[in-house]
Design a protein around this motif. Sequence first.
Motif, PDB file in Angstrom:
ATOM      1  N   PRO A 146     -20.592  13.442  36.170  1.00  0.00           N
ATOM      2  CA  PRO A 146     -21.348  13.122  34.952  1.00  0.00           C
ATOM      3  C   PRO A 146     -21.683  11.633  34.892  1.00  0.00           C
ATOM      4  N   ASP A 147     -22.711  11.297  34.110  1.00  0.00           N
ATOM      5  CA  ASP A 147     -23.060   9.878  34.003  1.00  0.00           C
ATOM      6  C   ASP A 147     -22.038   9.150  33.127  1.00  0.00           C
ATOM      7  N   VAL A 148     -22.057   7.836  33.212  1.00  0.00           N
ATOM      8  CA  VAL A 148     -21.047   7.016  32.559  1.00  0.00           C
ATOM      9  C   VAL A 148     -21.127   7.116  31.040  1.00  0.00           C
ATOM     10  N   GLU A 149     -22.347   7.113  30.484  1.00  0.00           N
ATOM     11  CA  GLU A 149     -22.495   7.143  29.030  1.00  0.00           C
ATOM     12  C   GLU A 149     -21.902   8.412  28.431  1.00  0.00           C
ATOM     13  N   LYS A 150     -22.225   9.575  29.002  1.00  0.00           N
ATOM     14  CA  LYS A 150     -21.668  10.834  28.515  1.00  0.00           C
ATOM     15  C   LYS A 150     -20.148  10.858  28.676  1.00  0.00           C
ATOM     16  N   SER A 151     -19.679  10.327  29.784  1.00  0.00           N
ATOM     17  CA  SER A 151     -18.239  10.311  30.042  1.00  0.00           C
ATOM     18  C   SER A 151     -17.519   9.436  29.024  1.00  0.00           C
ATOM     19  N   TYR A 152     -18.108   8.289  28.727  1.00  0.00           N
ATOM     20  CA  TYR A 152     -17.513   7.382  27.749  1.00  0.00           C
ATOM     21  C   TYR A 152     -17.410   8.048  26.382  1.00  0.00           C
ATOM     22  N   ARG A 153     -18.477   8.693  25.942  1.00  0.00           N
ATOM     23  CA  ARG A 153     -18.467   9.375  24.647  1.00  0.00           C
ATOM     24  C   ARG A 153     -17.442  10.496  24.618  1.00  0.00           C
ATOM     25  N   THR A 154     -17.302  11.177  25.744  1.00  0.00           N
ATOM     26  CA  THR A 154     -16.322  12.267  25.817  1.00  0.00           C
ATOM     27  C   THR A 154     -14.900  11.732  25.704  1.00  0.00           C
ATOM     28  N   THR A 155     -14.623  10.618  26.377  1.00  0.00           N
ATOM     29  CA  THR A 155     -13.274  10.045  26.296  1.00  0.00           C
ATOM     30  C   THR A 155     -12.942   9.625  24.864  1.00  0.00           C
ATOM     31  N   LEU A 156     -13.929   9.126  24.131  1.00  0.00           N
ATOM     32  CA  LEU A 156     -13.701   8.747  22.734  1.00  0.00           C
ATOM     33  C   LEU A 156     -13.344   9.962  21.892  1.00  0.00           C
ATOM     34  N   GLU A 157     -14.092  11.057  22.078  1.00  0.00           N
ATOM     35  CA  GLU A 157     -13.831  12.272  21.299  1.00  0.00           C
ATOM     36  C   GLU A 157     -12.480  12.878  21.662  1.00  0.00           C
ATOM     37  N   LEU A 158     -12.141  12.843  22.942  1.00  0.00           N
ATOM     38  CA  LEU A 158     -10.835  13.342  23.371  1.00  0.00           C
ATOM     39  C   LEU A 158      -9.715  12.538  22.729  1.00  0.00           C
ATOM     40  N   SER A 159      -9.869  11.229  22.727  1.00  0.00           N
ATOM     41  CA  SER A 159      -8.852  10.360  22.137  1.00  0.00           C
ATOM     42  C   SER A 159      -8.696  10.630  20.648  1.00  0.00           C
ATOM     43  N   ARG A 160      -9.800  10.842  19.950  1.00  0.00           N
ATOM     44  CA  ARG A 160      -9.737  11.134  18.514  1.00  0.00           C
ATOM     45  C   ARG A 160      -9.003  12.443  18.260  1.00  0.00           C
ATOM     46  N   PHE A 161      -9.319  13.457  19.065  1.00  0.00           N
ATOM     47  CA  PHE A 161      -8.630  14.738  18.870  1.00  0.00           C
ATOM     48  C   PHE A 161      -7.138  14.615  19.139  1.00  0.00           C
ATOM     49  N   LEU A 162      -6.767  13.959  20.233  1.00  0.00           N
ATOM     50  CA  LEU A 162      -5.350  13.849  20.580  1.00  0.00           C
ATOM     51  C   LEU A 162      -4.573  13.066  19.517  1.00  0.00           C
ATOM     52  N   LYS A 163      -5.211  12.078  18.898  1.00  0.00           N
ATOM     53  CA  LYS A 163      -4.564  11.358  17.805  1.00  0.00           C
ATOM     54  C   LYS A 163      -4.336  12.280  16.608  1.00  0.00           C
ATOM     55  N   LYS A 164      -5.314  13.126  16.310  1.00  0.00           N
ATOM     56  CA  LYS A 164      -5.154  14.101  15.225  1.00  0.00           C
ATOM     57  C   LYS A 164      -3.996  15.044  15.537  1.00  0.00           C
ATOM     58  N   LEU A 165      -3.968  15.550  16.774  1.00  0.00           N
ATOM     59  CA  LEU A 165      -2.911  16.484  17.161  1.00  0.00           C
ATOM     60  C   LEU A 165      -1.540  15.825  17.084  1.00  0.00           C
ATOM     61  N   LYS A 166      -1.451  14.597  17.544  1.00  0.00           N
ATOM     62  CA  LYS A 166      -0.174  13.881  17.490  1.00  0.00           C
ATOM     63  C   LYS A 166       0.291  13.699  16.054  1.00  0.00           C
ATOM     64  N   HIS A 167      -0.644  13.486  15.148  1.00  0.00           N
ATOM     65  CA  HIS A 167      -0.314  13.277  13.742  1.00  0.00           C
ATOM     66  C   HIS A 167       0.215  14.542  13.076  1.00  0.00           C
ATOM     67  N   ILE A 168      -0.389  15.696  13.397  1.00  0.00           N
ATOM     68  CA  ILE A 168      -0.018  16.932  12.686  1.00  0.00           C
ATOM     69  C   ILE A 168       1.007  17.774  13.428  1.00  0.00           C
ATOM     70  N   ASP A 169       1.147  17.601  14.761  1.00  0.00           N
ATOM     71  CA  ASP A 169       2.036  18.469  15.544  1.00  0.00           C
ATOM     72  C   ASP A 169       2.513  17.722  16.776  1.00  0.00           C
ATOM     73  N   ILE A 170       3.506  16.865  16.599  1.00  0.00           N
ATOM     74  CA  ILE A 170       3.986  16.029  17.684  1.00  0.00           C
ATOM     75  C   ILE A 170       4.558  16.859  18.835  1.00  0.00           C
ATOM     76  N   SER A 171       5.151  18.013  18.541  1.00  0.00           N
ATOM     77  CA  SER A 171       5.702  18.859  19.608  1.00  0.00           C
ATOM     78  C   SER A 171       4.603  19.370  20.533  1.00  0.00           C
ATOM     79  N   HIS A 172       3.499  19.819  19.936  1.00  0.00           N
ATOM     80  CA  HIS A 172       2.378  20.321  20.742  1.00  0.00           C
ATOM     81  C   HIS A 172       1.748  19.178  21.536  1.00  0.00           C
ATOM     82  N   PHE A 173       1.575  18.036  20.891  1.00  0.00           N
ATOM     83  CA  PHE A 173       1.019  16.865  21.575  1.00  0.00           C
ATOM     84  C   PHE A 173       1.903  16.460  22.758  1.00  0.00           C
ATOM     85  N   ASP A 174       3.205  16.379  22.541  1.00  0.00           N
ATOM     86  CA  ASP A 174       4.120  15.978  23.613  1.00  0.00           C
ATOM     87  C   ASP A 174       4.108  16.981  24.762  1.00  0.00           C
ATOM     88  N   GLU A 175       4.059  18.263  24.425  1.00  0.00           N
ATOM     89  CA  GLU A 175       4.047  19.282  25.470  1.00  0.00           C
ATOM     90  C   GLU A 175       2.795  19.159  26.332  1.00  0.00           C
TER      91      GLU A 175
END
Length: 342
Positions: A146-175
């Motif tokens: 994939p091109d860099v711009e799309k990849s960069y945007r995807t990494t941002l969205e992934l990071s946002r989701f993982l932060k949400k998951l860590k906040h609401i369900d640390i066990s699932h995030f850690d696993e």
Amino acid sequence: MNIECINWAEPNNENIDNLIKINLNELIESYDYLSSVCSYKKFPVGETLNNSIDKIVRNKPLFFVSHSALLSAIENDNQKKCHCVLDDIFDTLLHLKKEEIEISVSRFGRKYISSVEDTFLSVMERDHLETYGGVYGGKRSSVITPDVEKSYRTTLELSRFLKKLKHIDISHFDEISILIDNIILVESNGVNASSYLNILGMFFLRVFEKKNENWSRLAEHVVHESAHNLLYHIWYQKPVITDDEGKYYTPFRLDYRPLSGVYHAMFVLARTIYAFNNLIENSFLNKDDVKSHYNESNNSTPFKEKFYQTVRVLRESGKLTLFGEKLVSDCENLVNACNSNI
């Protein structure tokens, strides 16, 4: 570790950490044996891998896929190829460093040496050919960097989701953080996301199209593919079905699938329902934005109904082991406790 007594439906980082170590120890034993089969004596393979376990545990995909390549070379009586694989393992260990538990994200074709990237592509293409005939949605499938711009945007969205998951369900995030070492971003007209038995520790993910997609697609893929990885690890130790003969209905596909595929569908559906329910109940996600991105049959059947369909198919097959039935029941309890009607 008594695997059969554990409730694997509920996320637990300690359980999966112990299970991964068991499977890695067996992988190293196999490497040691196979090196003797192909008369490799350049360095003590088993001893060196055991001494590098702290490096291997955060680079699982590389060592699982190299093991698959080694097995293939031995089956083809190709000693030269066997030695090349083990030479590459030695070079890899020289450069690897012990890493913290954190999921890395990289673009397809840009993280590993070319021979490993080629093996990844070969595994993906072979599986896609067997599953879909190399065609998805009536089109010949392709996978590219994939091109860099799309990849960069995807990494941002992934990071946002993982932060949400860590906040609401640390066990699932850690696993998930223990299960997955690397997410490989791809551009594809036929692959949304995929993971494989012989490349544990990673999955492929199509880049995010923000104009056309909700971030819940990425959430579903992370949870779904991590659940596949978990079940693969479990399956290495304990069978959940007595045999995999015959084809059965699955709500995701147009054609009938082996029972192993139905079991995987059941397990990943349970985990996906559980994760979406937590996101909805914590007001991070609107129920109307939830839809499946693993839906070749293109039906509108809700997640929960698809889950119960797979449970019925599994039980009616009469092929569940005692452990397999226990895991199904534990998944039922997990889904039944989810209040969201998705």
